[in-house]
Motif scaffolding. Structure first.
Motif, PDB file in Angstrom:
ATOM      1  N   ILE A  21       3.242  -7.899  13.493  1.00 24.76           N
ATOM      2  CA  ILE A  21       2.808  -8.663  12.483  1.00 24.76           C
ATOM      3  C   ILE A  21       3.545  -8.543  11.407  1.00 24.76           C
ATOM      4  CG2 ILE A  21       0.997  -9.132  10.793  1.00 24.76           C
ATOM      5  CD1 ILE A  21      -0.975  -8.428  12.945  1.00 24.76           C
ATOM      6  N   LEU A  22       4.136  -7.320  11.118  1.00 27.74           N
ATOM      7  CA  LEU A  22       5.133  -7.235   9.888  1.00 27.74           C
ATOM      8  C   LEU A  22       6.498  -7.711  10.422  1.00 27.74           C
ATOM      9  CD1 LEU A  22       5.702  -5.983   7.152  1.00 27.74           C
ATOM     10  CD2 LEU A  22       6.461  -3.585   8.587  1.00 27.74           C
ATOM     11  N   SER A  23       6.891  -7.733  11.554  1.00 26.79           N
ATOM     12  CA  SER A  23       8.177  -8.524  11.941  1.00 26.79           C
ATOM     13  C   SER A  23       8.087  -9.727  12.013  1.00 26.79           C
ATOM     14  CB  SER A  23       8.775  -7.706  13.151  1.00 26.79           C
ATOM     15  OG  SER A  23       7.667  -8.032  14.248  1.00 26.79           O
ATOM     16  N   LEU A  24       6.935 -10.115  12.425  1.00 31.38           N
ATOM     17  CA  LEU A  24       6.913 -11.645  12.357  1.00 31.38           C
ATOM     18  C   LEU A  24       6.743 -12.343  10.871  1.00 31.38           C
ATOM     19  CD1 LEU A  24       6.025 -14.321  14.072  1.00 31.38           C
ATOM     20  CD2 LEU A  24       3.657 -13.758  13.637  1.00 31.38           C
ATOM     21  N   VAL A  25       6.164 -11.349   9.930  1.00 30.06           N
ATOM     22  CA  VAL A  25       6.094 -11.931   8.755  1.00 30.06           C
ATOM     23  C   VAL A  25       7.418 -11.984   8.125  1.00 30.06           C
ATOM     24  CG1 VAL A  25       5.331 -11.154   6.239  1.00 30.06           C
ATOM     25  CG2 VAL A  25       3.749 -11.280   8.155  1.00 30.06           C
ATOM     26  N   VAL A  26       8.271 -11.065   8.387  1.00 25.54           N
ATOM     27  CA  VAL A  26       9.796 -10.954   7.838  1.00 25.54           C
ATOM     28  C   VAL A  26      10.787 -12.002   8.458  1.00 25.54           C
ATOM     29  CG1 VAL A  26      11.695  -9.372   7.962  1.00 25.54           C
ATOM     30  CG2 VAL A  26       9.536  -8.250   7.303  1.00 25.54           C
ATOM     31  N   VAL A  27      10.553 -12.231   9.735  1.00 26.82           N
ATOM     32  CA  VAL A  27      11.434 -13.148  10.331  1.00 26.82           C
ATOM     33  C   VAL A  27      10.812 -14.708   9.977  1.00 26.82           C
ATOM     34  CG1 VAL A  27      11.906 -14.420  12.550  1.00 26.82           C
ATOM     35  CG2 VAL A  27      11.744 -11.927  12.349  1.00 26.82           C
ATOM     36  N   SER A  28       9.585 -14.784   9.852  1.00 22.53           N
ATOM     37  CA  SER A  28       9.245 -16.133   9.146  1.00 22.53           C
ATOM     38  C   SER A  28       9.630 -16.413   7.872  1.00 22.53           C
ATOM     39  CB  SER A  28       7.700 -16.206   9.358  1.00 22.53           C
ATOM     40  OG  SER A  28       6.936 -15.222   8.597  1.00 22.53           O
ATOM     41  N   GLY A  29       9.514 -15.340   7.118  1.00 13.57           N
ATOM     42  CA  GLY A  29      10.126 -15.493   5.683  1.00 13.57           C
ATOM     43  C   GLY A  29      11.597 -15.674   5.686  1.00 13.57           C
ATOM     44  N   LEU A  30      12.319 -15.100   6.380  1.00 10.42           N
ATOM     45  CA  LEU A  30      13.781 -15.390   6.453  1.00 10.42           C
ATOM     46  C   LEU A  30      14.048 -16.712   6.789  1.00 10.42           C
ATOM     47  CD1 LEU A  30      15.314 -11.946   8.039  1.00 10.42           C
ATOM     48  CD2 LEU A  30      15.299 -12.851   5.620  1.00 10.42           C
ATOM     49  N   VAL A  31      13.461 -17.035   7.888  1.00 13.74           N
ATOM     50  CA  VAL A  31      13.758 -18.782   8.282  1.00 13.74           C
ATOM     51  C   VAL A  31      13.395 -19.664   7.388  1.00 13.74           C
ATOM     52  CG1 VAL A  31      12.778 -20.410   9.901  1.00 13.74           C
ATOM     53  CG2 VAL A  31      13.179 -18.083  10.742  1.00 13.74           C
ATOM     54  N   PHE A  32      11.922 -19.314   6.605  1.00 17.98           N
ATOM     55  CA  PHE A  32      11.720 -20.443   5.457  1.00 17.98           C
ATOM     56  C   PHE A  32      12.814 -20.207   4.332  1.00 17.98           C
ATOM     57  CE2 PHE A  32       9.420 -21.139   1.426  1.00 17.98           C
ATOM     58  CZ  PHE A  32       8.719 -22.432   2.041  1.00 17.98           C
ATOM     59  N   ALA A  33      13.383 -19.135   4.067  1.00 19.00           N
ATOM     60  CA  ALA A  33      14.253 -19.043   2.867  1.00 19.00           C
ATOM     61  C   ALA A  33      15.434 -19.437   3.254  1.00 19.00           C
ATOM     62  CB  ALA A  33      14.619 -17.494   2.621  1.00 19.00           C
ATOM     63  N   ASN A  34      15.905 -19.639   4.485  1.00 21.44           N
ATOM     64  CA  ASN A  34      17.112 -20.337   5.173  1.00 21.44           C
ATOM     65  C   ASN A  34      17.040 -21.920   4.907  1.00 21.44           C
ATOM     66  OD1 ASN A  34      19.610 -20.551   5.938  1.00 21.44           O
ATOM     67  ND2 ASN A  34      19.218 -20.233   8.123  1.00 21.44           N
ATOM     68  N   ARG A  35      15.452 -22.318   5.406  1.00 18.65           N
ATOM     69  CA  ARG A  35      15.503 -23.592   5.148  1.00 18.65           C
ATOM     70  C   ARG A  35      15.390 -24.196   3.949  1.00 18.65           C
ATOM     71  NH1 ARG A  35      11.444 -27.278   4.796  1.00 18.65           N
ATOM     72  NH2 ARG A  35       9.817 -25.402   4.087  1.00 18.65           N
ATOM     73  N   GLU A  36      15.073 -23.573   2.766  1.00 21.28           N
ATOM     74  CA  GLU A  36      14.984 -23.691   1.491  1.00 21.28           C
ATOM     75  C   GLU A  36      16.429 -23.886   0.921  1.00 21.28           C
ATOM     76  OE1 GLU A  36      12.627 -24.764  -0.753  1.00 21.28           O
ATOM     77  OE2 GLU A  36      11.573 -24.736   1.087  1.00 21.28           O
ATOM     78  N   ALA A  37      17.146 -23.050   1.376  1.00 26.26           N
ATOM     79  CA  ALA A  37      18.757 -22.939   0.969  1.00 26.26           C
ATOM     80  C   ALA A  37      19.429 -24.181   1.419  1.00 26.26           C
ATOM     81  CB  ALA A  37      19.684 -21.708   1.281  1.00 26.26           C
ATOM     82  N   LYS A  38      19.129 -24.634   2.820  1.00 24.00           N
ATOM     83  CA  LYS A  38      19.955 -25.418   3.147  1.00 24.00           C
ATOM     84  C   LYS A  38      19.322 -26.955   2.262  1.00 24.00           C
ATOM     85  CE  LYS A  38      20.775 -23.912   7.811  1.00 24.00           C
ATOM     86  NZ  LYS A  38      20.296 -24.403   9.135  1.00 24.00           N
ATOM     87  N   ASN A  39      18.130 -27.070   1.725  1.00 24.11           N
ATOM     88  CA  ASN A  39      17.828 -28.211   1.204  1.00 24.11           C
ATOM     89  C   ASN A  39      18.057 -28.347  -0.285  1.00 24.11           C
ATOM     90  OD1 ASN A  39      16.342 -29.213   3.528  1.00 24.11           O
ATOM     91  ND2 ASN A  39      14.424 -27.968   2.801  1.00 24.11           N
ATOM     92  N   VAL A  40      19.116 -27.478  -0.783  1.00 19.46           N
ATOM     93  CA  VAL A  40      19.459 -27.383  -2.317  1.00 19.46           C
ATOM     94  C   VAL A  40      20.334 -28.558  -2.239  1.00 19.46           C
ATOM     95  CG1 VAL A  40      20.611 -26.168  -4.086  1.00 19.46           C
ATOM     96  CG2 VAL A  40      18.770 -24.995  -2.592  1.00 19.46           C
ATOM     97  N   VAL A  41      20.346 -29.390  -3.461  1.00 21.53           N
ATOM     98  CA  VAL A  41      21.326 -30.489  -3.456  1.00 21.53           C
ATOM     99  C   VAL A  41      22.269 -29.932  -4.354  1.00 21.53           C
ATOM    100  CG1 VAL A  41      21.546 -32.946  -4.282  1.00 21.53           C
ATOM    101  CG2 VAL A  41      19.594 -32.207  -3.133  1.00 21.53           C
ATOM    102  N   SER A  42      23.604 -30.367  -4.081  1.00 18.14           N
ATOM    103  CA  SER A  42      24.788 -29.863  -5.136  1.00 18.14           C
ATOM    104  C   SER A  42      24.550 -30.471  -6.532  1.00 18.14           C
ATOM    105  CB  SER A  42      26.047 -30.343  -4.630  1.00 18.14           C
ATOM    106  OG  SER A  42      27.135 -30.219  -5.243  1.00 18.14           O
TER     107      SER A  42
END
Length: 188
Positions: free
Chosen positions: A9-30
């Motif tokens: 469960i802990l590894s699932l939370v960490v991985v999903s957090g990383l995926v979510f953070a990466n998705r947010e970084a791609k959506n940032v507009v210059s």
């Protein structure tokens, strides 16, 4: 057993957090504003302003000089071939560029009795123990008076040089391609 479930469960939370953070970084507009292109009137005004500078005055004097007129006449002779990206028969006249040139690797060629600089840009070699790749390797094997076929899209000029400068896009010798410029990466 509980420890294994908690670890999963802990590894699932960490991985999903990383995926979510990466998705947010791609959506940032210059935040950089994109400059709009200049209008025709603005370009003409900028050109007039530059022509009044010492560099602009010197360039205008070069254009009116016999050397400048000779360079423009040489460009006009090959303009039809450049637009059509068609073959131009050339003879190698020198394996080096004029002294003091900063065009990178290039050779001097004669096309229809007119001298030109055939420029290929800077030499980038990957000389490691396992790989000795050099895109200009076959061009270094050319000799004076070799006949080559050139195709190019661009010719330029500069007051520093007494010859038109052809961008080397494609070169063949005896129906064998010895150089072909790689297409640009990541552009339009």
């Amino acid at each position: 057993m509980k420890k294994i479930i908690y670890m999963l469960i802990l590894s699932l939370v960490v991985v999903s957090g990383l995926v979510f953070a990466n998705r947010e970084a791609k959506n940032v507009v210059s935040k950089k504003p994109i400059p709009k292109p200049l209008s025709v009137a603005e370009r003409k005004a900028a050109l007039k302003k530059w022509e009044a500078t010492p560099d602009g005055i010197m360039f205008k004097q070069w254009e009116a000089s016999p050397s400048g007129k000779k360079v423009y006449a040489g460009e006009a002779k090959i303009r039809k071939h450049l637009r059509a990206f068609s073959d131009m028969e050339a003879v190698v006249t020198s394996l080096s560029l004029p002294p003091g040139s900063r065009l990178g690797f290039g050779i001097m060629v004669k096309i229809n009795g007119e001298d030109y600089i055939l420029s290929f840009g800077t030499e980038k070699s990957d000389n490691t123990i396992f790989n000795s790749n050099n895109e200009f390797e076959q061009l270094h094997n050319l000799k004076v008076n070799d006949k080559i076929t050139i195709r190019s899209h661009n010719v330029s000029h500069a007051p520093k040089y007494s010859y038109p400068i052809i961008a080397g896009d494609y070169v063949e010798q005896n129906h064998n391609v010895i150089y072909k410029r790689a297409p640009r990466q990541g552009g339009c």
